[in-house]
Design a protein around this motif. Structure first.
Motif, PDB file in Angstrom:
ATOM      1  N   PHE A 151      41.548  47.597 -16.326  1.00  0.00           N
ATOM      2  CA  PHE A 151      40.485  47.129 -17.205  1.00  0.00           C
ATOM      3  C   PHE A 151      40.786  47.503 -18.640  1.00  0.00           C
ATOM      4  CE2 PHE A 151      38.908  48.122 -13.034  1.00  0.00           C
ATOM      5  CZ  PHE A 151      38.321  46.933 -12.668  1.00  0.00           C
ATOM      6  N   THR A 152      40.490  46.576 -19.552  1.00  0.00           N
ATOM      7  CA  THR A 152      40.653  46.811 -20.974  1.00  0.00           C
ATOM      8  C   THR A 152      39.403  46.306 -21.676  1.00  0.00           C
ATOM      9  OG1 THR A 152      43.044  46.518 -20.812  1.00  0.00           O
ATOM     10  CG2 THR A 152      42.085  46.296 -23.004  1.00  0.00           C
ATOM     11  N   ARG A 208      31.254  49.993 -17.887  1.00  0.00           N
ATOM     12  CA  ARG A 208      30.480  48.994 -17.125  1.00  0.00           C
ATOM     13  C   ARG A 208      31.400  48.225 -16.176  1.00  0.00           C
ATOM     14  NH1 ARG A 208      27.721  48.519 -22.082  1.00  0.00           N
ATOM     15  NH2 ARG A 208      28.971  46.712 -22.687  1.00  0.00           N
ATOM     16  N   HIS A 209      32.583  47.840 -16.660  1.00  0.00           N
ATOM     17  CA  HIS A 209      33.540  47.129 -15.806  1.00  0.00           C
ATOM     18  C   HIS A 209      33.991  48.002 -14.641  1.00  0.00           C
ATOM     19  CE1 HIS A 209      34.002  43.528 -18.195  1.00  0.00           C
ATOM     20  NE2 HIS A 209      34.186  44.270 -19.285  1.00  0.00           N
ATOM     21  N   VAL A 210      34.305  49.250 -14.932  1.00  0.00           N
ATOM     22  CA  VAL A 210      34.768  50.158 -13.885  1.00  0.00           C
ATOM     23  C   VAL A 210      33.653  50.427 -12.881  1.00  0.00           C
ATOM     24  CG1 VAL A 210      35.644  52.477 -13.403  1.00  0.00           C
ATOM     25  CG2 VAL A 210      36.523  51.203 -15.371  1.00  0.00           C
ATOM     26  N   GLU A 211      32.440  50.592 -13.360  1.00  0.00           N
ATOM     27  CA  GLU A 211      31.308  50.812 -12.450  1.00  0.00           C
ATOM     28  C   GLU A 211      31.134  49.629 -11.504  1.00  0.00           C
ATOM     29  OE1 GLU A 211      26.484  51.578 -12.437  1.00  0.00           O
ATOM     30  OE2 GLU A 211      27.522  51.429 -14.350  1.00  0.00           O
ATOM     31  N   LEU A 212      31.142  48.419 -12.034  1.00  0.00           N
ATOM     32  CA  LEU A 212      30.991  47.232 -11.195  1.00  0.00           C
ATOM     33  C   LEU A 212      32.131  47.154 -10.178  1.00  0.00           C
ATOM     34  CD1 LEU A 212      29.551  44.611 -10.495  1.00  0.00           C
ATOM     35  CD2 LEU A 212      30.901  43.503 -12.282  1.00  0.00           C
ATOM     36  N   HIS A 267      35.258  49.388  -3.865  1.00  0.00           N
ATOM     37  CA  HIS A 267      35.575  50.697  -3.282  1.00  0.00           C
ATOM     38  C   HIS A 267      34.405  51.302  -2.515  1.00  0.00           C
ATOM     39  CE1 HIS A 267      39.484  50.800  -5.150  1.00  0.00           C
ATOM     40  NE2 HIS A 267      38.941  50.476  -6.303  1.00  0.00           N
ATOM     41  N   GLN A 268      33.717  50.449  -1.763  1.00  0.00           N
ATOM     42  CA  GLN A 268      32.635  50.951  -0.921  1.00  0.00           C
ATOM     43  C   GLN A 268      33.238  51.802   0.182  1.00  0.00           C
ATOM     44  OE1 GLN A 268      30.449  47.582   0.466  1.00  0.00           O
ATOM     45  NE2 GLN A 268      29.673  47.091  -1.540  1.00  0.00           N
ATOM     46  N   PRO A 269      32.655  52.859   0.586  1.00  0.00           N
ATOM     47  CA  PRO A 269      31.314  53.342   0.284  1.00  0.00           C
ATOM     48  C   PRO A 269      31.246  54.300  -0.909  1.00  0.00           C
ATOM     49  CG  PRO A 269      32.195  54.656   2.046  1.00  0.00           C
ATOM     50  CD  PRO A 269      33.261  53.621   1.678  1.00  0.00           C
ATOM     51  N   MET A 270      32.278  54.335  -1.741  1.00  0.00           N
ATOM     52  CA  MET A 270      32.242  55.213  -2.910  1.00  0.00           C
ATOM     53  C   MET A 270      31.038  54.863  -3.778  1.00  0.00           C
ATOM     54  SD  MET A 270      35.086  55.714  -5.913  1.00  0.00           S
ATOM     55  CE  MET A 270      36.350  56.207  -4.761  1.00  0.00           C
ATOM     56  N   GLU A 271      30.373  55.872  -4.257  1.00  0.00           N
ATOM     57  CA  GLU A 271      29.204  55.670  -5.106  1.00  0.00           C
ATOM     58  C   GLU A 271      29.536  56.001  -6.547  1.00  0.00           C
ATOM     59  OE1 GLU A 271      25.505  57.353  -3.816  1.00  0.00           O
ATOM     60  OE2 GLU A 271      26.160  57.295  -1.728  1.00  0.00           O
ATOM     61  N   TRP A 272      28.977  55.230  -7.466  1.00  0.00           N
ATOM     62  CA  TRP A 272      29.119  55.499  -8.896  1.00  0.00           C
ATOM     63  C   TRP A 272      28.072  56.547  -9.264  1.00  0.00           C
ATOM     64  CZ3 TRP A 272      32.713  54.572 -12.344  1.00  0.00           C
ATOM     65  CH2 TRP A 272      32.432  54.770 -13.683  1.00  0.00           C
ATOM     66  N   THR A 273      28.514  57.713  -9.635  1.00  0.00           N
ATOM     67  CA  THR A 273      27.616  58.814  -9.983  1.00  0.00           C
ATOM     68  C   THR A 273      27.928  59.283 -11.404  1.00  0.00           C
ATOM     69  OG1 THR A 273      29.175  60.485  -9.201  1.00  0.00           O
ATOM     70  CG2 THR A 273      27.595  59.610  -7.569  1.00  0.00           C
ATOM     71  N   PRO A 274      27.034  60.041 -12.007  1.00  0.00           N
ATOM     72  CA  PRO A 274      27.327  60.603 -13.329  1.00  0.00           C
ATOM     73  C   PRO A 274      28.591  61.472 -13.312  1.00  0.00           C
ATOM     74  CG  PRO A 274      24.991  60.786 -12.867  1.00  0.00           C
ATOM     75  CD  PRO A 274      25.646  60.309 -11.599  1.00  0.00           C
ATOM     76  N   GLU A 275      28.817  62.164 -12.221  1.00  0.00           N
ATOM     77  CA  GLU A 275      30.007  63.002 -12.107  1.00  0.00           C
ATOM     78  C   GLU A 275      31.281  62.149 -12.081  1.00  0.00           C
ATOM     79  OE1 GLU A 275      26.466  65.079 -10.756  1.00  0.00           O
ATOM     80  OE2 GLU A 275      27.358  63.250  -9.965  1.00  0.00           O
ATOM     81  N   LEU A 276      31.242  61.046 -11.345  1.00  0.00           N
ATOM     82  CA  LEU A 276      32.392  60.152 -11.293  1.00  0.00           C
ATOM     83  C   LEU A 276      32.632  59.530 -12.674  1.00  0.00           C
ATOM     84  CD1 LEU A 276      34.667  58.760  -9.821  1.00  0.00           C
ATOM     85  CD2 LEU A 276      33.014  57.040  -9.031  1.00  0.00           C
ATOM     86  N   ALA A 277      31.585  59.156 -13.362  1.00  0.00           N
ATOM     87  CA  ALA A 277      31.722  58.593 -14.711  1.00  0.00           C
ATOM     88  C   ALA A 277      32.427  59.578 -15.640  1.00  0.00           C
ATOM     89  CB  ALA A 277      30.355  58.210 -15.265  1.00  0.00           C
ATOM     90  N   GLU A 278      32.111  60.860 -15.518  1.00  0.00           N
ATOM     91  CA  GLU A 278      32.763  61.873 -16.361  1.00  0.00           C
ATOM     92  C   GLU A 278      34.251  61.981 -16.045  1.00  0.00           C
ATOM     93  OE1 GLU A 278      31.508  63.433 -19.042  1.00  0.00           O
ATOM     94  OE2 GLU A 278      29.781  62.131 -18.685  1.00  0.00           O
TER      95      GLU A 278
END
Length: 58
Positions: free
Chosen positions: A18-19, A28-32, A38-49
């Motif tokens: 992604f660029t 936002r792109h990475v979260e989507l 990558h289910q069942p991986m969840e997007w969390t604040p920790e993962l965002a960091e």
């Protein structure tokens, strides 16, 4: 200056890359992608960091 991140930066074999012009758009792109590909991986604040630490400037 563009920002880039690749799934392979996280030691997996996913070819996604992604660029974006700014960090918020890139995240936002990475979260989507994470939620859809990558289910069942969840997007969390920790993962965002963690993701933020792998962003590269081009």
């Amino acid at each position: 200056m563009a920002l880039t991140i690749r799934c392979s930066d996280f030691n997996n074999d996913c070819p996604a890359q992604f660029t974006a012009a700014d960090r918020d758009e890139l995240l936002r792109h990475v979260e989507l992608h994470t939620r859809e590909a990558h289910q069942p991986m969840e997007w969390t604040p920790e993962l965002a960091e963690v993701v933020k630490t792998k962003i590269q400037q081009n």
